[in-house]
Write a protein that holds these residues in place. Structure first.
Motif, PDB file in Angstrom:
ATOM      1  N   MET A   1       0.886  -1.120  -0.082  1.00 16.53           N
ATOM      2  CA  MET A   1      -0.164   0.103   0.064  1.00 16.53           C
ATOM      3  C   MET A   1       0.942   1.004  -0.035  1.00 16.53           C
ATOM      4  O   MET A   1       1.895   1.354   0.714  1.00 16.53           O
ATOM      5  N   THR A   2       0.455   2.343  -0.875  1.00 15.99           N
ATOM      6  CA  THR A   2       1.528   3.458  -1.037  1.00 15.99           C
ATOM      7  C   THR A   2       0.914   4.628  -0.475  1.00 15.99           C
ATOM      8  O   THR A   2       1.576   5.703  -0.372  1.00 15.99           O
ATOM      9  N   PHE A   3      -0.454   4.361  -0.162  1.00 16.80           N
ATOM     10  CA  PHE A   3      -1.270   5.832   0.483  1.00 16.80           C
ATOM     11  C   PHE A   3      -2.154   5.392   1.431  1.00 16.80           C
ATOM     12  O   PHE A   3      -2.954   4.141   1.559  1.00 16.80           O
ATOM     13  N   MET A   4      -2.337   6.156   2.553  1.00 15.49           N
ATOM     14  CA  MET A   4      -3.361   5.845   3.488  1.00 15.49           C
ATOM     15  C   MET A   4      -4.253   7.115   3.789  1.00 15.49           C
ATOM     16  O   MET A   4      -3.613   8.150   4.037  1.00 15.49           O
ATOM     17  N   ASP A   5      -5.587   7.129   3.922  1.00 10.96           N
ATOM     18  CA  ASP A   5      -6.389   8.166   4.253  1.00 10.96           C
ATOM     19  C   ASP A   5      -7.068   8.067   5.499  1.00 10.96           C
ATOM     20  O   ASP A   5      -6.941   6.729   6.151  1.00 10.96           O
ATOM     21  N   SER A   6      -8.013   8.714   5.817  1.00 12.13           N
ATOM     22  CA  SER A   6      -8.756   8.446   7.215  1.00 12.13           C
ATOM     23  C   SER A   6      -9.652   6.948   6.954  1.00 12.13           C
ATOM     24  O   SER A   6      -9.740   6.324   7.869  1.00 12.13           O
ATOM     25  N   THR A   7      -9.838   6.546   5.506  1.00 16.86           N
ATOM     26  CA  THR A   7     -10.897   5.355   5.698  1.00 16.86           C
ATOM     27  C   THR A   7      -9.671   4.210   5.935  1.00 16.86           C
ATOM     28  O   THR A   7     -10.165   3.344   6.848  1.00 16.86           O
ATOM     29  N   GLY A   8      -8.679   4.218   5.463  1.00 19.27           N
ATOM     30  CA  GLY A   8      -7.658   3.286   5.924  1.00 19.27           C
ATOM     31  C   GLY A   8      -7.297   3.202   7.274  1.00 19.27           C
ATOM     32  O   GLY A   8      -7.298   1.999   7.952  1.00 19.27           O
ATOM     33  N   ILE A   9      -7.297   4.346   7.794  1.00 20.74           N
ATOM     34  CA  ILE A   9      -6.828   4.411   9.414  1.00 20.74           C
ATOM     35  C   ILE A   9      -8.094   3.851  10.142  1.00 20.74           C
ATOM     36  O   ILE A   9      -7.921   3.171  11.088  1.00 20.74           O
ATOM     37  N   PRO A  31       5.351  -1.048   6.322  1.00 16.13           N
ATOM     38  CA  PRO A  31       4.791   0.013   5.521  1.00 16.13           C
ATOM     39  C   PRO A  31       5.439   1.041   4.835  1.00 16.13           C
ATOM     40  O   PRO A  31       6.825   1.191   5.413  1.00 16.13           O
ATOM     41  N   THR A  32       5.077   1.190   3.710  1.00 16.77           N
ATOM     42  CA  THR A  32       5.835   2.435   3.028  1.00 16.77           C
ATOM     43  C   THR A  32       6.030   3.522   3.730  1.00 16.77           C
ATOM     44  O   THR A  32       5.331   3.844   4.870  1.00 16.77           O
ATOM     45  N   GLY A  33       6.907   4.414   3.289  1.00 16.42           N
ATOM     46  CA  GLY A  33       7.319   5.728   4.009  1.00 16.42           C
ATOM     47  C   GLY A  33       5.969   6.780   4.157  1.00 16.42           C
ATOM     48  O   GLY A  33       5.944   7.127   5.334  1.00 16.42           O
ATOM     49  N   ALA A  34       5.332   6.766   3.215  1.00 13.95           N
ATOM     50  CA  ALA A  34       4.045   7.738   3.285  1.00 13.95           C
ATOM     51  C   ALA A  34       2.987   7.121   4.351  1.00 13.95           C
ATOM     52  O   ALA A  34       2.463   7.634   5.162  1.00 13.95           O
ATOM     53  N   VAL A  35       2.867   5.687   4.409  1.00 12.48           N
ATOM     54  CA  VAL A  35       1.885   5.126   5.212  1.00 12.48           C
ATOM     55  C   VAL A  35       2.574   5.134   6.577  1.00 12.48           C
ATOM     56  O   VAL A  35       1.750   5.548   7.455  1.00 12.48           O
ATOM     57  N   LEU A  36       3.629   5.021   6.874  1.00  9.97           N
ATOM     58  CA  LEU A  36       4.290   4.896   7.975  1.00  9.97           C
ATOM     59  C   LEU A  36       4.250   6.242   8.675  1.00  9.97           C
ATOM     60  O   LEU A  36       4.079   6.621   9.871  1.00  9.97           O
ATOM     61  N   ARG A  37       4.389   7.513   7.871  1.00 13.54           N
ATOM     62  CA  ARG A  37       4.281   8.786   8.209  1.00 13.54           C
ATOM     63  C   ARG A  37       2.797   9.126   8.871  1.00 13.54           C
ATOM     64  O   ARG A  37       2.562   9.596   9.924  1.00 13.54           O
ATOM     65  N   THR A  38       1.960   8.669   7.919  1.00 10.31           N
ATOM     66  CA  THR A  38       0.488   8.682   8.428  1.00 10.31           C
ATOM     67  C   THR A  38       0.161   8.111   9.657  1.00 10.31           C
ATOM     68  O   THR A  38      -0.395   8.810  10.674  1.00 10.31           O
ATOM     69  N   LEU A  39       0.689   6.944   9.809  1.00 14.60           N
ATOM     70  CA  LEU A  39       0.579   6.240  11.286  1.00 14.60           C
ATOM     71  C   LEU A  39       1.230   6.825  12.278  1.00 14.60           C
ATOM     72  O   LEU A  39       0.521   6.870  13.392  1.00 14.60           O
ATOM     73  N   LEU A  40       2.355   7.252  11.992  1.00 13.06           N
ATOM     74  CA  LEU A  40       3.101   8.249  13.269  1.00 13.06           C
ATOM     75  C   LEU A  40       2.430   9.398  13.485  1.00 13.06           C
ATOM     76  O   LEU A  40       2.123   9.826  14.600  1.00 13.06           O
ATOM     77  N   LEU A  41       1.861  10.100  12.490  1.00 15.25           N
ATOM     78  CA  LEU A  41       1.042  11.594  12.481  1.00 15.25           C
ATOM     79  C   LEU A  41      -0.103  11.258  13.513  1.00 15.25           C
ATOM     80  O   LEU A  41      -0.189  12.101  14.375  1.00 15.25           O
ATOM     81  N   VAL A  42      -0.593  10.213  13.375  1.00 20.35           N
ATOM     82  CA  VAL A  42      -2.020   9.921  14.219  1.00 20.35           C
ATOM     83  C   VAL A  42      -2.024   9.339  15.436  1.00 20.35           C
ATOM     84  O   VAL A  42      -2.862   9.050  16.193  1.00 20.35           O
ATOM     85  N   GLY A  43      -0.657   8.926  15.664  1.00 20.51           N
ATOM     86  CA  GLY A  43      -0.354   7.857  16.846  1.00 20.51           C
ATOM     87  C   GLY A  43      -0.728   6.408  16.614  1.00 20.51           C
ATOM     88  O   GLY A  43      -0.975   5.659  17.736  1.00 20.51           O
TER      89      GLY A  43
END
Length: 60
Positions: A1-9, A31-43
């Motif tokens: 997966m290369t992208f994650m938004d609120s639906t994925g979360i 997890p890809t860099g972009a996905v990992l950044r999203t996971l980190l951002l939202v905790g």
């Protein structure tokens, strides 16, 4: 997966809750860099374990 938004979360949170109630677990492998950044951002990385490899995810 290369992208994650609120639906994925929300899907990951729901899966984590369901698996925890069933005495299971959810771990993410590589997890890809972009996905990992999203996971980190939202905790979410504090709730769902993230691992660099599939082997690590399955053995930790």
């Amino acid at each position: 997966m290369t992208f994650m938004d609120s639906t994925g979360i929300n899907i990951l949170i729901a899966a984590h809750r369901a698996l925890t109630q069933a005495v299971g677990w959810l771990r993410l492998a590589r997890p890809t860099g972009a996905v990992l950044r999203t996971l980190l951002l939202v905790g979410l990385d504090t709730v769902i374990d993230c691992h660099e490899t599939l082997h690590q995810a399955l053995t930790n």
